[in-house]
Design a protein around this motif. Structure first.
Motif, PDB file in Angstrom:
ATOM      1  N   VAL A   5       0.660  -7.417   4.009  1.00  0.00           N
ATOM      2  CA  VAL A   5       0.299  -6.898   2.693  1.00  0.00           C
ATOM      3  C   VAL A   5       1.002  -7.739   1.634  1.00  0.00           C
ATOM      4  N   PRO A   6       0.446  -7.812   0.412  1.00  0.00           N
ATOM      5  CA  PRO A   6       1.160  -8.507  -0.662  1.00  0.00           C
ATOM      6  C   PRO A   6       2.526  -7.862  -0.893  1.00  0.00           C
ATOM      7  N   ASP A   7       3.434  -8.615  -1.468  1.00  0.00           N
ATOM      8  CA  ASP A   7       4.793  -8.112  -1.699  1.00  0.00           C
ATOM      9  C   ASP A   7       4.783  -6.795  -2.479  1.00  0.00           C
ATOM     10  N   LYS A   8       3.890  -6.703  -3.501  1.00  0.00           N
ATOM     11  CA  LYS A   8       3.783  -5.470  -4.276  1.00  0.00           C
ATOM     12  C   LYS A   8       3.149  -4.340  -3.479  1.00  0.00           C
ATOM     13  N   GLY A   9       2.379  -4.690  -2.453  1.00  0.00           N
ATOM     14  CA  GLY A   9       1.605  -3.698  -1.721  1.00  0.00           C
ATOM     15  C   GLY A   9       2.380  -2.895  -0.700  1.00  0.00           C
ATOM     16  N   ILE A  10       3.597  -3.295  -0.384  1.00  0.00           N
ATOM     17  CA  ILE A  10       4.365  -2.562   0.618  1.00  0.00           C
ATOM     18  C   ILE A  10       4.639  -1.130   0.162  1.00  0.00           C
ATOM     19  N   SER A  11       4.730  -0.927  -1.139  1.00  0.00           N
ATOM     20  CA  SER A  11       4.958   0.432  -1.658  1.00  0.00           C
ATOM     21  C   SER A  11       3.681   1.278  -1.610  1.00  0.00           C
ATOM     22  N   GLN A  12       2.522   0.648  -1.411  1.00  0.00           N
ATOM     23  CA  GLN A  12       1.248   1.367  -1.364  1.00  0.00           C
ATOM     24  C   GLN A  12       0.889   1.852   0.045  1.00  0.00           C
ATOM     25  N   VAL A  13       1.670   1.460   1.044  1.00  0.00           N
ATOM     26  CA  VAL A  13       1.386   1.875   2.422  1.00  0.00           C
ATOM     27  C   VAL A  13       1.732   3.355   2.584  1.00  0.00           C
ATOM     28  N   SER A  14       0.813   4.091   3.151  1.00  0.00           N
ATOM     29  CA  SER A  14       0.994   5.535   3.314  1.00  0.00           C
ATOM     30  C   SER A  14       2.163   5.838   4.246  1.00  0.00           C
ATOM     31  N   PRO A  15       2.958   6.849   3.934  1.00  0.00           N
ATOM     32  CA  PRO A  15       4.042   7.248   4.844  1.00  0.00           C
ATOM     33  C   PRO A  15       3.499   7.809   6.163  1.00  0.00           C
ATOM     34  N   LEU A  16       2.212   8.138   6.198  1.00  0.00           N
ATOM     35  CA  LEU A  16       1.597   8.650   7.419  1.00  0.00           C
ATOM     36  C   LEU A  16       1.089   7.531   8.332  1.00  0.00           C
ATOM     37  N   ASN A  21       1.139 -15.231  -1.931  1.00  0.00           N
ATOM     38  CA  ASN A  21       1.205 -13.926  -2.562  1.00  0.00           C
ATOM     39  C   ASN A  21       0.545 -14.007  -3.932  1.00  0.00           C
ATOM     40  N   PRO A  22      -0.309 -13.148  -4.388  1.00  0.00           N
ATOM     41  CA  PRO A  22      -0.731 -11.878  -3.823  1.00  0.00           C
ATOM     42  C   PRO A  22      -2.070 -11.933  -3.089  1.00  0.00           C
ATOM     43  N   ALA A  23      -2.717 -13.091  -2.982  1.00  0.00           N
ATOM     44  CA  ALA A  23      -4.078 -13.140  -2.450  1.00  0.00           C
ATOM     45  C   ALA A  23      -4.151 -13.183  -0.925  1.00  0.00           C
ATOM     46  N   LEU A  24      -3.096 -13.580  -0.252  1.00  0.00           N
ATOM     47  CA  LEU A  24      -3.008 -13.644   1.201  1.00  0.00           C
ATOM     48  C   LEU A  24      -3.849 -14.747   1.830  1.00  0.00           C
ATOM     49  N   VAL A  25      -4.532 -15.556   1.030  1.00  0.00           N
ATOM     50  CA  VAL A  25      -5.311 -16.683   1.565  1.00  0.00           C
ATOM     51  C   VAL A  25      -5.086 -17.914   0.698  1.00  0.00           C
ATOM     52  N   ARG A  26      -5.127 -19.063   1.328  1.00  0.00           N
ATOM     53  CA  ARG A  26      -5.095 -20.322   0.582  1.00  0.00           C
ATOM     54  C   ARG A  26      -6.531 -20.706   0.262  1.00  0.00           C
ATOM     55  N   TYR A  76      -7.795 -10.697  -5.292  1.00  0.00           N
ATOM     56  CA  TYR A  76      -6.515 -10.008  -5.119  1.00  0.00           C
ATOM     57  C   TYR A  76      -6.563  -8.709  -5.913  1.00  0.00           C
ATOM     58  N   ASP A  77      -5.733  -7.780  -5.525  1.00  0.00           N
ATOM     59  CA  ASP A  77      -5.666  -6.483  -6.184  1.00  0.00           C
ATOM     60  C   ASP A  77      -4.364  -6.404  -6.960  1.00  0.00           C
ATOM     61  N   ASN A  78      -4.411  -5.905  -8.183  1.00  0.00           N
ATOM     62  CA  ASN A  78      -3.208  -5.828  -9.020  1.00  0.00           C
ATOM     63  C   ASN A  78      -2.106  -4.965  -8.415  1.00  0.00           C
ATOM     64  N   LEU A  79      -2.484  -3.966  -7.646  1.00  0.00           N
ATOM     65  CA  LEU A  79      -1.491  -3.088  -7.023  1.00  0.00           C
ATOM     66  C   LEU A  79      -1.145  -3.514  -5.601  1.00  0.00           C
ATOM     67  N   GLY A  80      -1.788  -4.555  -5.102  1.00  0.00           N
ATOM     68  CA  GLY A  80      -1.479  -5.047  -3.767  1.00  0.00           C
ATOM     69  C   GLY A  80      -2.110  -4.246  -2.650  1.00  0.00           C
ATOM     70  N   ARG A  81      -3.251  -3.601  -2.920  1.00  0.00           N
ATOM     71  CA  ARG A  81      -3.885  -2.742  -1.918  1.00  0.00           C
ATOM     72  C   ARG A  81      -4.904  -3.506  -1.078  1.00  0.00           C
ATOM     73  N   ILE A  82      -4.519  -4.659  -0.576  1.00  0.00           N
ATOM     74  CA  ILE A  82      -5.330  -5.415   0.366  1.00  0.00           C
ATOM     75  C   ILE A  82      -4.435  -5.776   1.539  1.00  0.00           C
ATOM     76  N   TYR A  83      -5.045  -6.175   2.634  1.00  0.00           N
ATOM     77  CA  TYR A  83      -4.228  -6.555   3.780  1.00  0.00           C
ATOM     78  C   TYR A  83      -4.935  -7.638   4.577  1.00  0.00           C
ATOM     79  N   SER A  84      -4.191  -8.271   5.429  1.00  0.00           N
ATOM     80  CA  SER A  84      -4.700  -9.251   6.373  1.00  0.00           C
ATOM     81  C   SER A  84      -3.992  -8.992   7.697  1.00  0.00           C
TER      82      SER A  84
END
Length: 97
Positions: free
Chosen positions: A49-60, A77-82, A31-39
């Motif tokens: 994206v992890p709950d924290k990661g929604i703010s890391q999504v580019s506006p573009l 959350n935050p790893a996105l996998v069991r 997992y990434d501390n800032l939530g910069r991973i996705y599935s």
């Protein structure tokens, strides 16, 4: 990664020894501390994206591509996998001397 191993030996005869043990391993998922991973969730056709990661999504990022948080999609959350927490491996060795 966490692991533990216990073992014992049993001398069956003067020339035959059995060695047996049990290993337990636990390796958590990445997992990434800032939530910069996705599935990708094919059920909802959305990127997750992890709950924290929604703010890391580019506006573009294209607005027609659906993005969900892990909580919305029902992902851990935050790893996105069991991952399995009960993994033990038996070991048995024979030694003839």
């Amino acid at each position: 990664m966490w692991n533990m191993y216990v073992q014992d030996q049993w001398k069956i005869t003067s020339r035959l020894t059995a060695s047996y043990g049990l290993r337990y391993e636990l390796q958590g998922p990445y997992y990434d501390n800032l939530g910069r991973i996705y599935s990708y969730d094919p059920k909802n056709s959305a990127f997750v994206v992890p709950d924290k990661g929604i703010s890391q999504v580019s506006p573009l990022f294209p607005k027609n591509v659906k993005i969900e948080t892990a909580t919305q999609a029902g992902y851990p959350n935050p790893a996105l996998v069991r991952y399995p927490k009960r993994t033990s491996i038996p070991a048995l060795d024979w030694l003839i001397s």
